[in-house]
Motif scaffolding. Structure first.
Motif, PDB file in Angstrom:
ATOM      1  N   LEU A  20      41.185  39.863  38.029  1.00 38.22           N
ATOM      2  CA  LEU A  20      41.938  40.565  36.993  1.00 38.22           C
ATOM      3  C   LEU A  20      42.827  41.656  37.585  1.00 38.22           C
ATOM      4  O   LEU A  20      43.952  41.865  37.137  1.00 38.22           O
ATOM      5  CB  LEU A  20      40.979  41.152  35.954  1.00 38.22           C
ATOM      6  CG  LEU A  20      40.365  40.082  35.057  1.00 38.22           C
ATOM      7  CD1 LEU A  20      39.137  40.621  34.345  1.00 38.22           C
ATOM      8  CD2 LEU A  20      41.379  39.575  34.061  1.00 38.22           C
ATOM      9  N   ALA A  21      42.339  42.344  38.598  1.00 38.76           N
ATOM     10  CA  ALA A  21      43.166  43.361  39.264  1.00 38.76           C
ATOM     11  C   ALA A  21      44.370  42.698  39.936  1.00 38.76           C
ATOM     12  O   ALA A  21      45.488  43.229  39.891  1.00 38.76           O
ATOM     13  CB  ALA A  21      42.333  44.137  40.282  1.00 38.76           C
ATOM     14  N   LEU A  22      44.160  41.527  40.550  1.00 38.63           N
ATOM     15  CA  LEU A  22      45.267  40.781  41.152  1.00 38.63           C
ATOM     16  C   LEU A  22      46.254  40.354  40.086  1.00 38.63           C
ATOM     17  O   LEU A  22      47.472  40.487  40.259  1.00 38.63           O
ATOM     18  CB  LEU A  22      44.735  39.559  41.907  1.00 38.63           C
ATOM     19  CG  LEU A  22      45.794  38.599  42.449  1.00 38.63           C
ATOM     20  CD1 LEU A  22      46.663  39.301  43.498  1.00 38.63           C
ATOM     21  CD2 LEU A  22      45.136  37.362  43.033  1.00 38.63           C
ATOM     22  N   HIS A  23      45.765  39.851  38.962  1.00 37.76           N
ATOM     23  CA  HIS A  23      46.626  39.455  37.844  1.00 37.76           C
ATOM     24  C   HIS A  23      47.505  40.638  37.436  1.00 37.76           C
ATOM     25  O   HIS A  23      48.723  40.492  37.294  1.00 37.76           O
ATOM     26  CB  HIS A  23      45.738  38.993  36.688  1.00 37.76           C
ATOM     27  CG  HIS A  23      46.475  38.597  35.452  1.00 37.76           C
ATOM     28  ND1 HIS A  23      45.964  37.676  34.580  1.00 37.76           N
ATOM     29  CD2 HIS A  23      47.647  38.983  34.902  1.00 37.76           C
ATOM     30  CE1 HIS A  23      46.781  37.522  33.569  1.00 37.76           C
ATOM     31  NE2 HIS A  23      47.812  38.313  33.745  1.00 37.76           N
ATOM     32  N   ARG A  24      46.894  41.802  37.275  1.00 37.28           N
ATOM     33  CA  ARG A  24      47.649  42.992  36.875  1.00 37.28           C
ATOM     34  C   ARG A  24      48.694  43.353  37.920  1.00 37.28           C
ATOM     35  O   ARG A  24      49.848  43.632  37.603  1.00 37.28           O
ATOM     36  CB  ARG A  24      46.714  44.172  36.635  1.00 37.28           C
ATOM     37  CG  ARG A  24      47.469  45.430  36.149  1.00 37.28           C
ATOM     38  CD  ARG A  24      46.555  46.602  35.971  1.00 37.28           C
ATOM     39  NE  ARG A  24      46.047  47.001  37.269  1.00 37.28           N
ATOM     40  CZ  ARG A  24      45.099  47.887  37.449  1.00 37.28           C
ATOM     41  NH1 ARG A  24      44.518  48.450  36.423  1.00 37.28           N
ATOM     42  NH2 ARG A  24      44.718  48.213  38.658  1.00 37.28           N
ATOM     43  N   ALA A  25      48.316  43.344  39.193  1.00 39.18           N
ATOM     44  CA  ALA A  25      49.259  43.696  40.264  1.00 39.18           C
ATOM     45  C   ALA A  25      50.418  42.710  40.333  1.00 39.18           C
ATOM     46  O   ALA A  25      51.580  43.116  40.473  1.00 39.18           O
ATOM     47  CB  ALA A  25      48.533  43.753  41.609  1.00 39.18           C
ATOM     48  N   LEU A  26      50.129  41.414  40.213  1.00 40.52           N
ATOM     49  CA  LEU A  26      51.203  40.414  40.221  1.00 40.52           C
ATOM     50  C   LEU A  26      52.124  40.598  39.027  1.00 40.52           C
ATOM     51  O   LEU A  26      53.353  40.531  39.154  1.00 40.52           O
ATOM     52  CB  LEU A  26      50.604  38.999  40.227  1.00 40.52           C
ATOM     53  CG  LEU A  26      49.901  38.575  41.506  1.00 40.52           C
ATOM     54  CD1 LEU A  26      49.147  37.266  41.293  1.00 40.52           C
ATOM     55  CD2 LEU A  26      50.888  38.457  42.660  1.00 40.52           C
ATOM     56  N   GLN A  27      51.542  40.830  37.875  1.00 39.07           N
ATOM     57  CA  GLN A  27      52.337  41.052  36.667  1.00 39.07           C
ATOM     58  C   GLN A  27      53.229  42.273  36.839  1.00 39.07           C
ATOM     59  O   GLN A  27      54.396  42.247  36.449  1.00 39.07           O
ATOM     60  CB  GLN A  27      51.396  41.220  35.477  1.00 39.07           C
ATOM     61  CG  GLN A  27      52.077  41.383  34.147  1.00 39.07           C
ATOM     62  CD  GLN A  27      51.063  41.468  33.018  1.00 39.07           C
ATOM     63  OE1 GLN A  27      50.258  40.561  32.851  1.00 39.07           O
ATOM     64  NE2 GLN A  27      51.110  42.549  32.275  1.00 39.07           N
ATOM     65  N   HIS A  29      54.534  43.258  39.473  1.00 41.80           N
ATOM     66  CA  HIS A  29      55.611  42.884  40.401  1.00 41.80           C
ATOM     67  C   HIS A  29      56.435  41.706  39.874  1.00 41.80           C
ATOM     68  O   HIS A  29      57.134  41.037  40.633  1.00 41.80           O
ATOM     69  CB  HIS A  29      55.027  42.566  41.783  1.00 41.80           C
ATOM     70  CG  HIS A  29      54.617  43.796  42.523  1.00 41.80           C
ATOM     71  ND1 HIS A  29      53.347  44.320  42.425  1.00 41.80           N
ATOM     72  CD2 HIS A  29      55.315  44.619  43.334  1.00 41.80           C
ATOM     73  CE1 HIS A  29      53.277  45.412  43.168  1.00 41.80           C
ATOM     74  NE2 HIS A  29      54.454  45.618  43.727  1.00 41.80           N
ATOM     75  N   HIS A  30      56.305  41.457  38.570  1.00 45.97           N
ATOM     76  CA  HIS A  30      57.087  40.429  37.874  1.00 45.97           C
ATOM     77  C   HIS A  30      56.831  39.011  38.393  1.00 45.97           C
ATOM     78  O   HIS A  30      57.729  38.183  38.426  1.00 45.97           O
ATOM     79  CB  HIS A  30      58.581  40.766  37.912  1.00 45.97           C
ATOM     80  CG  HIS A  30      58.857  42.158  37.450  1.00 45.97           C
ATOM     81  ND1 HIS A  30      58.737  42.539  36.129  1.00 45.97           N
ATOM     82  CD2 HIS A  30      59.194  43.268  38.140  1.00 45.97           C
ATOM     83  CE1 HIS A  30      59.000  43.832  36.021  1.00 45.97           C
ATOM     84  NE2 HIS A  30      59.284  44.299  37.227  1.00 45.97           N
ATOM     85  N   VAL A  31      55.591  38.754  38.807  1.00 45.63           N
ATOM     86  CA  VAL A  31      55.177  37.404  39.190  1.00 45.63           C
ATOM     87  C   VAL A  31      54.427  36.830  37.998  1.00 45.63           C
ATOM     88  O   VAL A  31      53.469  37.428  37.504  1.00 45.63           O
ATOM     89  CB  VAL A  31      54.260  37.422  40.441  1.00 45.63           C
ATOM     90  CG1 VAL A  31      53.727  36.029  40.744  1.00 45.63           C
ATOM     91  CG2 VAL A  31      55.003  38.006  41.629  1.00 45.63           C
ATOM     92  N   HIS A  32      54.866  35.688  37.522  1.00 47.11           N
ATOM     93  CA  HIS A  32      54.245  35.071  36.350  1.00 47.11           C
ATOM     94  C   HIS A  32      52.875  34.491  36.706  1.00 47.11           C
ATOM     95  O   HIS A  32      52.745  33.698  37.642  1.00 47.11           O
ATOM     96  CB  HIS A  32      55.128  33.962  35.775  1.00 47.11           C
ATOM     97  CG  HIS A  32      54.485  33.238  34.638  1.00 47.11           C
ATOM     98  ND1 HIS A  32      54.337  33.812  33.389  1.00 47.11           N
ATOM     99  CD2 HIS A  32      53.913  32.016  34.563  1.00 47.11           C
ATOM    100  CE1 HIS A  32      53.708  32.967  32.598  1.00 47.11           C
ATOM    101  NE2 HIS A  32      53.447  31.862  33.290  1.00 47.11           N
ATOM    102  N   VAL A  33      51.861  34.899  35.971  1.00 47.81           N
ATOM    103  CA  VAL A  33      50.509  34.361  36.103  1.00 47.81           C
ATOM    104  C   VAL A  33      50.261  33.494  34.876  1.00 47.81           C
ATOM    105  O   VAL A  33      50.461  33.940  33.750  1.00 47.81           O
ATOM    106  CB  VAL A  33      49.454  35.487  36.194  1.00 47.81           C
ATOM    107  CG1 VAL A  33      48.051  34.916  36.241  1.00 47.81           C
ATOM    108  CG2 VAL A  33      49.726  36.378  37.396  1.00 47.81           C
ATOM    109  N   THR A  34      49.863  32.249  35.105  1.00 51.38           N
ATOM    110  CA  THR A  34      49.641  31.321  34.003  1.00 51.38           C
ATOM    111  C   THR A  34      48.379  31.687  33.225  1.00 51.38           C
ATOM    112  O   THR A  34      48.382  31.714  32.003  1.00 51.38           O
ATOM    113  CB  THR A  34      49.539  29.876  34.533  1.00 51.38           C
ATOM    114  OG1 THR A  34      50.746  29.601  35.268  1.00 51.38           O
ATOM    115  CG2 THR A  34      49.377  28.884  33.410  1.00 51.38           C
ATOM    116  N   ALA A  35      47.303  31.980  33.933  1.00 50.40           N
ATOM    117  CA  ALA A  35      46.040  32.362  33.293  1.00 50.40           C
ATOM    118  C   ALA A  35      45.090  32.913  34.345  1.00 50.40           C
ATOM    119  O   ALA A  35      45.255  32.667  35.540  1.00 50.40           O
ATOM    120  CB  ALA A  35      45.397  31.169  32.592  1.00 50.40           C
ATOM    121  N   THR A  36      44.098  33.664  33.870  1.00 46.74           N
ATOM    122  CA  THR A  36      43.075  34.225  34.746  1.00 46.74           C
ATOM    123  C   THR A  36      41.704  33.923  34.162  1.00 46.74           C
ATOM    124  O   THR A  36      41.507  33.991  32.953  1.00 46.74           O
ATOM    125  CB  THR A  36      43.260  35.747  34.899  1.00 46.74           C
ATOM    126  OG1 THR A  36      44.470  36.000  35.577  1.00 46.74           O
ATOM    127  CG2 THR A  36      42.115  36.378  35.682  1.00 46.74           C
TER     128      THR A  36
END
Length: 179
Positions: A20-27, A29-36
């Motif tokens: 979840l922390a990675l999801h937040r960090a990627l988001q 940085h404007h990297v699209h995450v499909t799901a976590t």
């Protein structure tokens, strides 16, 4: 493997929090995450309940892990001897050298976190929300952000370490932030 442009993050236990922390960090940085897929919990509340708990034998392991990892990344305390009682201040890092199995690490720690931590550090971190560690724990709370992708949370009411009720609070906070 065929690339389809979809990015999923997954983790179990502490890895769920990391996913979840990675999801937040990627988001961020404007990297699209499909799901976590992961575990949602308030790591500060978990840490405080872990140092107060006098019965769950695995919690000193998690307390040690959090303290060592957060100090490596954020430098949240000065000397290990200010945080860990002896003999643990001298031996703690060797237990987490990736050469010891879970049971070996547990065997090298005291039965409670209170016996692991110096009385002054235990008192300070328990009562002062402005300690460097607690500030960093709050900063990394994954339940206080607006996820742009779906999150699937798995947690058991039988979990003896991260209380199910705490996960429900975190899920409710995450759901509220999506509205």
């Amino acid at each position: 493997m065929r690339r389809d442009g979809k990015l999923f993050t997954f983790g179990f236990s502490q890895g769920g929090h990391a996913a979840l922390a990675l999801h937040r960090a990627l988001q961020n940085h404007h990297v699209h995450v499909t799901a976590t897929v992961g575990g949602v919990f308030d790591v500060e509340r978990f840490f405080l309940s872990a140092i107060a708990d006098r019965t769950t034998p695995t919690l000193p392991l998690y307390v040690s892990y959090i303290l060592l990892a957060y100090d490596d990344i954020y430098d949240v305390y000065g000397r290990r001897s200010d945080v860990f009682r002896q003999p643990y201040a001298s031996t703690i890092s060797s237990l987490f050298d990736m050469q010891h199995f879970f049971d070996d690490v547990l065997a090298g720690l005291p039965p409670t976190s209170r016996e692991l931590l110096t009385p002054s550090y235990h008192a300070t971190v328990s009562t002062n929300p402005n300690t460097p560690l607690r500030g960093r724990l709050r900063q990394n709370a994954v339940d206080q952000w607006r996820p742009a992708a779906p999150i699937r949370v798995y947690h058991s009411p039988e979990d003896e370490e991260v209380f199910f009720e705490d996960a429900l609070v975190s899920v409710a906070q995450a759901a509220k932030s999506r509205r």
